[in-house]
Design a protein around this motif. Structure first.
Motif, PDB file in Angstrom:
ATOM      1  N   GLY A  79       0.786  -1.226   0.000  1.00 51.53           N
ATOM      2  CA  GLY A  79       0.000   0.000   0.000  1.00 51.53           C
ATOM      3  C   GLY A  79       0.816   1.273   0.000  1.00 51.53           C
ATOM      4  N   LYS A  80       2.103   1.174  -0.326  1.00 47.79           N
ATOM      5  CA  LYS A  80       2.980   2.340  -0.302  1.00 47.79           C
ATOM      6  C   LYS A  80       3.012   3.101  -1.622  1.00 47.79           C
ATOM      7  CE  LYS A  80       6.030   0.348   3.220  1.00 47.79           C
ATOM      8  NZ  LYS A  80       7.410  -0.138   3.521  1.00 47.79           N
ATOM      9  N   VAL A  81       2.519   2.466  -2.672  1.00 49.69           N
ATOM     10  CA  VAL A  81       2.494   3.105  -3.983  1.00 49.69           C
ATOM     11  C   VAL A  81       1.293   2.569  -4.745  1.00 49.69           C
ATOM     12  CG1 VAL A  81       3.992   1.361  -5.028  1.00 49.69           C
ATOM     13  CG2 VAL A  81       3.882   3.612  -6.058  1.00 49.69           C
ATOM     14  N   GLY A  82       0.706   3.413  -5.573  1.00 52.24           N
ATOM     15  CA  GLY A  82      -0.428   3.009  -6.388  1.00 52.24           C
ATOM     16  C   GLY A  82      -0.040   2.904  -7.847  1.00 52.24           C
ATOM     17  N   LEU A  83      -0.439   1.823  -8.498  1.00 48.99           N
ATOM     18  CA  LEU A  83      -0.080   1.634  -9.899  1.00 48.99           C
ATOM     19  C   LEU A  83      -0.629   2.738 -10.783  1.00 48.99           C
ATOM     20  CD1 LEU A  83      -0.582  -2.208 -10.443  1.00 48.99           C
ATOM     21  CD2 LEU A  83       1.570  -0.933 -10.620  1.00 48.99           C
ATOM     22  N   ASP A  84      -1.761   3.310 -10.410  1.00 50.91           N
ATOM     23  CA  ASP A  84      -2.404   4.297 -11.267  1.00 50.91           C
ATOM     24  C   ASP A  84      -2.387   5.697 -10.666  1.00 50.91           C
ATOM     25  OD1 ASP A  84      -3.188   2.395 -13.347  1.00 50.91           O
ATOM     26  OD2 ASP A  84      -4.500   1.564 -11.801  1.00 50.91           O
ATOM     27  N   GLU A  85      -1.546   5.887  -9.659  1.00 53.57           N
ATOM     28  CA  GLU A  85      -1.309   7.228  -9.131  1.00 53.57           C
ATOM     29  C   GLU A  85      -0.220   7.899  -9.972  1.00 53.57           C
ATOM     30  OE1 GLU A  85      -2.706   9.048  -6.609  1.00 53.57           O
ATOM     31  OE2 GLU A  85      -4.216   7.462  -6.566  1.00 53.57           O
ATOM     32  N   PRO A  86      -0.302   9.187 -10.199  1.00 53.07           N
ATOM     33  CA  PRO A  86       0.764   9.854 -10.962  1.00 53.07           C
ATOM     34  C   PRO A  86       2.128   9.683 -10.302  1.00 53.07           C
ATOM     35  CG  PRO A  86      -1.152  11.300 -10.732  1.00 53.07           C
ATOM     36  CD  PRO A  86      -1.396  10.113  -9.838  1.00 53.07           C
ATOM     37  N   VAL A  87       3.146   9.516 -11.119  1.00 56.23           N
ATOM     38  CA  VAL A  87       4.518   9.441 -10.606  1.00 56.23           C
ATOM     39  C   VAL A  87       4.830  10.661  -9.749  1.00 56.23           C
ATOM     40  CG1 VAL A  87       6.948   9.569 -11.313  1.00 56.23           C
ATOM     41  CG2 VAL A  87       5.388   7.954 -12.439  1.00 56.23           C
ATOM     42  N   ARG A  88       4.244  11.785 -10.109  1.00 58.22           N
ATOM     43  CA  ARG A  88       4.496  13.034  -9.382  1.00 58.22           C
ATOM     44  C   ARG A  88       3.996  12.963  -7.935  1.00 58.22           C
ATOM     45  NH1 ARG A  88       3.020  18.493 -12.513  1.00 58.22           N
ATOM     46  NH2 ARG A  88       4.988  18.132 -13.589  1.00 58.22           N
ATOM     47  N   THR A  89       3.131  12.011  -7.626  1.00 53.72           N
ATOM     48  CA  THR A  89       2.701  11.807  -6.235  1.00 53.72           C
ATOM     49  C   THR A  89       3.901  11.472  -5.357  1.00 53.72           C
ATOM     50  OG1 THR A  89       0.576  10.954  -7.017  1.00 53.72           O
ATOM     51  CG2 THR A  89       1.188  10.447  -4.740  1.00 53.72           C
ATOM     52  N   TYR A  90       4.892  10.795  -5.932  1.00 49.92           N
ATOM     53  CA  TYR A  90       6.054  10.323  -5.179  1.00 49.92           C
ATOM     54  C   TYR A  90       7.314  11.119  -5.508  1.00 49.92           C
ATOM     55  CZ  TYR A  90       2.514   6.745  -5.346  1.00 49.92           C
ATOM     56  OH  TYR A  90       1.303   6.101  -5.298  1.00 49.92           O
ATOM     57  N   LEU A  91       7.382  11.641  -6.710  1.00 51.61           N
ATOM     58  CA  LEU A  91       8.519  12.469  -7.138  1.00 51.61           C
ATOM     59  C   LEU A  91       7.966  13.844  -7.472  1.00 51.61           C
ATOM     60  CD1 LEU A  91      10.293   9.910  -9.547  1.00 51.61           C
ATOM     61  CD2 LEU A  91      10.606  10.185  -7.067  1.00 51.61           C
ATOM     62  N   ARG A  92       7.929  14.711  -6.492  1.00 52.92           N
ATOM     63  CA  ARG A  92       7.231  15.994  -6.608  1.00 52.92           C
ATOM     64  C   ARG A  92       7.735  16.854  -7.768  1.00 52.92           C
ATOM     65  NH1 ARG A  92       2.595  15.218  -3.857  1.00 52.92           N
ATOM     66  NH2 ARG A  92       2.987  14.460  -1.727  1.00 52.92           N
ATOM     67  N   ASP A  93       9.016  16.749  -8.073  1.00 54.59           N
ATOM     68  CA  ASP A  93       9.604  17.603  -9.110  1.00 54.59           C
ATOM     69  C   ASP A  93       9.657  16.912 -10.471  1.00 54.59           C
ATOM     70  OD1 ASP A  93      10.052  19.634  -7.236  1.00 54.59           O
ATOM     71  OD2 ASP A  93      11.991  18.785  -6.654  1.00 54.59           O
ATOM     72  N   PHE A  94       8.991  15.779 -10.628  1.00 59.02           N
ATOM     73  CA  PHE A  94       9.050  15.050 -11.890  1.00 59.02           C
ATOM     74  C   PHE A  94       8.457  15.900 -13.017  1.00 59.02           C
ATOM     75  CE2 PHE A  94       7.302  12.291 -15.146  1.00 59.02           C
ATOM     76  CZ  PHE A  94       8.387  11.462 -15.414  1.00 59.02           C
ATOM     77  N   ARG A  95       9.242  16.002 -14.106  1.00 56.72           N
ATOM     78  CA  ARG A  95       8.769  16.819 -15.223  1.00 56.72           C
ATOM     79  C   ARG A  95       9.469  16.389 -16.500  1.00 56.72           C
ATOM     80  NH1 ARG A  95      10.459  21.931 -17.215  1.00 56.72           N
ATOM     81  NH2 ARG A  95      11.881  22.194 -15.454  1.00 56.72           N
ATOM     82  N   VAL A  96       8.685  16.291 -17.598  1.00 59.55           N
ATOM     83  CA  VAL A  96       9.212  16.101 -18.943  1.00 59.55           C
ATOM     84  C   VAL A  96       8.659  17.230 -19.799  1.00 59.55           C
ATOM     85  CG1 VAL A  96       9.523  13.609 -18.721  1.00 59.55           C
ATOM     86  CG2 VAL A  96       7.322  14.507 -19.505  1.00 59.55           C
ATOM     87  N   ALA A  97       8.932  17.193 -21.093  1.00 59.13           N
ATOM     88  CA  ALA A  97       8.553  18.312 -21.953  1.00 59.13           C
ATOM     89  C   ALA A  97       7.040  18.514 -22.025  1.00 59.13           C
ATOM     90  CB  ALA A  97       9.130  18.114 -23.359  1.00 59.13           C
TER      91      ALA A  97
END
Length: 461
Positions: A79-97
């Motif tokens: 229950g620590k990560v959700g398959l369909d939760e945005p990656v940004r939920t866990y990596l706040r600064d995640f960004r691509v173009a």
């Protein structure tokens, strides 16, 4: 020993194939009804002639992705990560173009290779912060295709992002996570995620084969960069690969009864699938860390792996309670693995690997729909029509061409199987026939070319 297995005959036939394909060594494991039989043939390195044994450790290449996916799914189980939760939920600064992809890409997109993010991560180095650096480097990475639009294999980036999520959640480096979550609990003493952790006296040396006359030579590249870790840097033995496969055949349990993951998590890995545009070379669907094959109506799970000089194959047959692993230190080509595995499968009375489909020369195609240039970072394909036939020209970069002893441009005839699928036979005795999908027609023209699991979009004018 597995029931109905004439190991002497199998070893003799495998030795014949080793000589035919000039592969220095191979280690093979067979898991049937919970019992493992393994053997090795050939030499770890041609120059020393030291024999390979069942304790010889090989590089698993992209088979590493199955290991990483299994460890990641433990976090889902907890229950620590959700398959369909945005990656940004866990990596706040995640960004691509693409802003929408930045906000919406999920672990499921990464696990099944539908994220579409270009592998434009530069050189993140070899330090412990390599996956953090990879993510910092992709802020300008474009989309190869829209998020979730099609399948397109990610060699390193997708699973590196998953590794970074694991690091943030577990508070450890990916290598330590793999040791603590998988290698240790599975009782594996020969499986590692770092090349320097492999005892030199047990390591197979990779070889490449540039020509039949020259034969195999030691690969000038000893191992992949650390950026490939979660997607390509696990080292193991044929037996220990099967110890991992045991988990998929036994609803998440190890051979000693330890539960690695809940049954529903294993089912999710095997049953959450997306279609593969080219269904013939590997299989028609991709699950979470596993390829899904159809062998004459029987569902088989798989993953392959290649480094520059070593190769791995894993096939899991749940209906037969069977799994087979192969590790080799050159190639091996698909025809090599199929011949060896089919000998084993026939011995066990199991379903064998289907052949590629036949071409349909009577099929009438509008060739102009396929013509064009397709490519992405580091790849370039040209599809042309002449005299009623389609051809594909693959452009190698000069360094790769020199390394492989090939011309910089290689042309193949495309033989139609259907309106979207083609066989790509080769005149090179070291190449097997490949398959290609050219598909997703818009305004009368195909938009994507998919081969060897990689997707290449049509170049925009």
């Amino acid at each position: 020993m597995a029931k109905g297995l004439d190991i002497t005959r199998i070893k003799a036939r495998t030795a014949e194939f080793l000589a035919e394909y000039q592969v220095p060594s191979v280690a093979i494991g067979i898991l049937q009804d919970g019992e493992i039989t393994d053997f090795a043939l050939g030499v770890k390195e041609l120059s020393t002639r030291e024999p390979a044994t069942t304790d010889t450790i090989y590089q698993c290449g992209s088979l590493s992705k199955t290991w990483t996916a299994l460890a990641f799914m433990q976090l889902v189980d907890e229950g620590k990560v959700g398959l369909d939760e945005p990656v940004r939920t866990y990596l706040r600064d995640f960004r691509v173009a693409d802003p929408e992809v930045s906000a919406e890409v999920t672990p499921r997109h990464l696990l099944n290779h539908t994220n579409g993010i270009e592998e434009d991560y530069g050189d993140p180095g070899e330090d412990d912060d390599v996956y953090e650096r990879m993510i910092a480097n992709i802020t300008g990475a474009p989309q190869v295709h829209p998020l979730g639009h099609t399948h397109g294999y990610s060699a390193a980036l997708g699973y590196a992002i998953l590794a970074r999520v694991m690091e943030v959640i577990d508070g450890k480096k990916w290598d330590d996570i793999m040791r603590d979550r998988l290698f240790g609990p599975l009782g594996l003493t020969s499986t590692t995620s770092r090349h320097e952790q492999v005892a030199p006296n047990r390591a197979a040396t990779g070889h490449i084969i540039r020509s039949v006359d020259e034969g195999p030579i030691v690969s000038p590249v000893e191992h992949l960069p650390r950026s490939f870790g979660p997607g390509g840097n696990v080292n193991s033995t044929a037996r220990e690969v099967l110890t991992m496969a045991h988990v998929f055949l036994n609803e998440g349990k190890t051979p000693n009864g330890t539960r690695i993951a809940a049954p529903e998590i294993i089912r999710e890995m095997m049953e959450s699938r997306v279609p593969i545009p080219d269904p013939y070379m590997y299989g028609p669907e991709w699950a979470l860390g596993l390829i899904v094959c159809d062998w004459h109506g029987e569902t088989v799970y798989a993953h392959d792996g290649s480094t520059i000089g070593q190769n791995a194959r894993l096939r899991i047959l749940p209906d037969s309670n069977l799994a087979i692993s192969m590790l080799a230190n050159a190639g091996p080509r698909d025809s090599f693995y199929k011949k060896v595995f089919n000998v084993i499968l026939a011995e066990l009375g199991a379903v064998t690997i289907p052949e590629l489909p036949k071409s349909d020369p009577s099929r009438s195609l509008d060739l102009s729909r396929y013509e064009g240039t397709y490519g992405r970072l580091g790849t370039h394909y040209e599809v042309t029509a002449e005299d009623g036939k389609l051809s594909l020209t693959f452009a190698l970069n000069p360094m790769e061409a020199s390394f492989l002893g090939k011309p910089e441009r290689v042309t193949y005839e495309l033989l139609p199987v259907s309106d979207t699928h083609f066989l790509m036979p080769s005149d090179d005795p070291l190449e097997d026939t490949q398959t290609v999908a050219i598909y997703d027609f818009q305004n009368g023209a195909a938009q994507y070319l998919h081969t060897n699991c990689r997707v290449n979009p049509r170049a925009r004018q």
